[in-house]
Scaffold this motif. Structure first.
Motif, PDB file in Angstrom:
ATOM      1  N   GLU A  46      52.703  52.217  76.437  1.00 28.98           N
ATOM      2  CA  GLU A  46      54.048  51.657  76.647  1.00 28.98           C
ATOM      3  C   GLU A  46      54.434  51.655  78.121  1.00 28.98           C
ATOM      4  OE1 GLU A  46      56.602  53.811  73.967  1.00 28.98           O
ATOM      5  OE2 GLU A  46      56.040  52.522  72.264  1.00 28.98           O
ATOM      6  N   GLY A  59      54.682  45.076  70.529  1.00 30.48           N
ATOM      7  CA  GLY A  59      54.216  46.028  69.510  1.00 30.48           C
ATOM      8  C   GLY A  59      52.737  45.846  69.215  1.00 30.48           C
ATOM      9  N   ASN A  63      49.733  48.515  69.900  1.00 30.37           N
ATOM     10  CA  ASN A  63      48.850  48.890  68.774  1.00 30.37           C
ATOM     11  C   ASN A  63      47.399  48.626  69.109  1.00 30.37           C
ATOM     12  OD1 ASN A  63      50.780  49.787  67.063  1.00 30.37           O
ATOM     13  ND2 ASN A  63      51.001  47.848  65.948  1.00 30.37           N
TER      14      ASN A  63
END
Ligand code: IDP
Length: 148
Positions: A46, A59, A63
């Motif tokens: 992040e 996202g 992932n």
């Protein structure tokens, strides 16, 4: 000497492309100063992709980058930041020229094999983020006088 952060992403590691990517940068004349195989935490992913936080694919990106080991590196050499970006090719592999890493090995933007810093500011930020002081080295090669 300029330095940049290069990472073989999880798809590149799974596909056995670590050696090929290292080889391309080595043969160009650049010098690897640090390198490690590692699993990326969500926190690091992040921070690394903070500029894309608001994007719809954020996202999915986090992932993906945490889904398996990556190979993180620091490379040094004249104009290494811009030249490495040229050698990687455009972000979307379908637009990346043949002869570039993404052009030769990638098919989709989500799995585009490799990351490379896009500016001196990003390079400095990313090297500090991914490596600690003891992992960073600086050295010279005798071949350098035949390259420069
Ligand atoms: P870069 O990796 O060439 O610097 P950026 O625009 O910084 O490209 O995007 C970071 C990464 O986010 C890309 O390498 C790519 O894997 C992913 N990405 C960019 N756009 C999309 C998208 O539209 N869908 C899914 N992933 C994307």
């Amino acid at each position: 000497m300029e330095k940049t952060f290069i990472m073989v992403k999880p798809d590149g590691v799974q596909r056995g492309l670590i050696g090929e990517i290292i080889s391309r940068f080595e043969r160009k004349g650049f010098r690897m100063e640090s390198g490690k195989l590692m699993t990326v935490s969500t926190e690091l992913a992040e921070k690394h992709y903070a500029e894309h936080k608001e994007k719809p694919f954020f996202g999915e990106l986090v992932n993906f980058i945490t889904s398996g080991p990556v190979f993180a590196m620091v490379w040094a050499g004249e104009d290494v930041i811009a030249t490495a970006r040229q050698m990687m090719g455009k972000t979307n592999p379908s637009e990346a020229a043949p002869g570039t890493i993404r052009g030769d090995y990638g098919l989709t933007v989500g799995k585009n094999i490799v990351h490379g810093s896009d500016s001196p500011e990003s390079a400095e930020r990313e090297i500090q983020l991914w490596f600690n002081e003891e992992e960073l080295s600086s050295y010279e090669k005798t071949i350098d006088s035949w390259i420069y």
